[in-house]
Design a protein around this motif. Sequence first.
Motif, short mmCIF file in Angstrom:
data_model
loop_
_atom_site.label_atom_id
_atom_site.label_comp_id
_atom_site.label_asym_id
_atom_site.label_seq_id
_atom_site.Cartn_x
_atom_site.Cartn_y
_atom_site.Cartn_z
N TYR A 107 3.79 -10.24 -10.82
CA TYR A 107 4.44 -9.76 -9.60
C TYR A 107 3.44 -9.29 -8.55
O TYR A 107 3.83 -8.69 -7.56
CB TYR A 107 5.39 -8.61 -9.94
N CYS A 108 2.16 -9.56 -8.77
CA CYS A 108 1.15 -9.07 -7.84
C CYS A 108 0.98 -10.05 -6.69
O CYS A 108 1.02 -11.27 -6.88
CB CYS A 108 -0.18 -8.90 -8.58
N SER A 109 0.79 -9.53 -5.50
CA SER A 109 0.59 -10.37 -4.33
C SER A 109 -0.13 -9.58 -3.25
O SER A 109 -0.01 -8.36 -3.19
CB SER A 109 1.94 -10.87 -3.79
N HIS A 110 -0.89 -10.28 -2.43
CA HIS A 110 -1.55 -9.64 -1.29
C HIS A 110 -0.74 -9.94 -0.05
O HIS A 110 -0.46 -11.11 0.26
CB HIS A 110 -2.98 -10.17 -1.12
N LEU A 111 -0.32 -8.90 0.66
CA LEU A 111 0.56 -9.05 1.82
C LEU A 111 -0.13 -8.60 3.09
O LEU A 111 -0.88 -7.63 3.08
CB LEU A 111 1.83 -8.21 1.63
N SER A 112 0.13 -9.29 4.16
CA SER A 112 -0.29 -8.82 5.47
C SER A 112 0.57 -7.63 5.86
O SER A 112 1.67 -7.44 5.31
CB SER A 112 -0.15 -9.93 6.51
N PRO A 113 0.12 -6.78 6.82
CA PRO A 113 0.96 -5.66 7.26
C PRO A 113 2.32 -6.13 7.75
O PRO A 113 3.34 -5.49 7.47
CB PRO A 113 0.14 -5.03 8.39
N GLU A 114 2.36 -7.26 8.44
CA GLU A 114 3.64 -7.77 8.95
C GLU A 114 4.57 -8.16 7.80
O GLU A 114 5.77 -7.84 7.81
CB GLU A 114 3.40 -8.98 9.86
N ASP A 115 4.03 -8.86 6.80
CA ASP A 115 4.84 -9.26 5.65
C ASP A 115 5.34 -8.04 4.88
O ASP A 115 6.48 -8.01 4.40
CB ASP A 115 4.04 -10.17 4.72
N PHE B 22 5.09 -5.17 -2.99
CA PHE B 22 3.81 -5.01 -3.68
C PHE B 22 2.92 -4.07 -2.87
O PHE B 22 3.00 -4.07 -1.64
CB PHE B 22 3.13 -6.37 -3.80
N PRO B 23 2.06 -3.31 -3.49
CA PRO B 23 1.81 -3.22 -4.93
C PRO B 23 2.70 -2.21 -5.64
O PRO B 23 2.56 -1.99 -6.85
CB PRO B 23 0.35 -2.77 -4.99
N LYS C 251 3.26 5.24 2.18
CA LYS C 251 1.91 4.79 2.52
C LYS C 251 1.79 4.60 4.03
O LYS C 251 2.79 4.60 4.75
CB LYS C 251 1.60 3.48 1.80
N LYS C 252 0.55 4.42 4.48
CA LYS C 252 0.27 4.08 5.87
C LYS C 252 -0.14 2.61 5.93
O LYS C 252 -0.93 2.14 5.11
CB LYS C 252 -0.86 4.95 6.43
N VAL C 253 0.44 1.89 6.87
CA VAL C 253 0.13 0.49 7.05
C VAL C 253 -0.51 0.31 8.43
O VAL C 253 0.03 0.79 9.43
CB VAL C 253 1.40 -0.38 6.95
N SER C 254 -1.66 -0.35 8.47
CA SER C 254 -2.32 -0.63 9.74
C SER C 254 -1.58 -1.78 10.42
O SER C 254 -1.58 -2.91 9.92
CB SER C 254 -3.78 -1.01 9.51
N PHE C 255 -0.93 -1.47 11.54
CA PHE C 255 -0.08 -2.46 12.20
C PHE C 255 -0.33 -2.41 13.70
O PHE C 255 -0.10 -1.40 14.35
CB PHE C 255 1.39 -2.16 11.88
N LYS C 256 -0.86 -3.51 14.24
CA LYS C 256 -1.14 -3.63 15.68
C LYS C 256 -1.99 -2.48 16.20
O LYS C 256 -1.71 -1.88 17.22
CB LYS C 256 0.18 -3.72 16.46
N GLY C 257 -3.04 -2.17 15.42
CA GLY C 257 -4.02 -1.18 15.85
C GLY C 257 -3.63 0.26 15.58
O GLY C 257 -4.38 1.16 15.94
#
Length: 225
Positions: free
Chosen positions: A169-177, A190-191, A84-90
């Motif tokens: 086991y579901c959770s919402h994570l920040s990009p950093e986490d 997750f997910p 996947k792609k994660v939006s991290f620091k712009g």
Amino acid sequence: MHTFSVIPLALLTQPYFRADVPRYIPYATIGLIFTHEMLHAFDLTGIRYDGNGEPKEWFSPESRLRLEARLDCVARQYAATFSKKVSFKGANVDVQVKRSSNVPLTCHPVLSQFDWNVTRNEDMADISGLQIAYRAWSSLQEGDAADLRLPGLNLNTRQLFFLNAAQTYCSHLSPEDYIVLVEMDFHTPFPERVNGIMMNSPSFAEAYNCPIGSPMNPTRKCSTW
């Protein structure tokens, strides 16, 4: 050296065992957690210890090879499925969540590549634990003993079982986490963790009418149970 799986006593104090709560709720939550932890006795770490937690090899070499083949199915499937792609620091960062050593790298920059075998013991306990918990709950669903639907939701009881299991086991994570989990945890983040459990369950695909070959109903599924 001893090794034990731990189930916190606090889990048993939550209101999952009330008589007025449909049984798909405790079976899909507490039941899944219990079966997950018990199945660690049968993973590549657990089979090196006896019932007292003392070092002892109790699998035959043939049984160990068969277990490793089934775990390899999970590692290969997850490596081929989850990126996947994660939006991290712009910036959008390509993340291949875990990487099997048998899967060649692409030419694209990838963050946090390491062996999917890191998570395969946990993935096995997830996938097979769900199958056992669902089978146990299904055995109770006859006649007047069958659970009722929840009001206001257009979902049958089988769908509600898997919905509750997913929420375990579901959770919402920040990009950093998310990136920290990819780097450091031996569980699938997750997910992808939830999707991996469900896509290997024929009963989930049947409950939600997922077409064969769709992302949540692959033609080849992995299981160790």
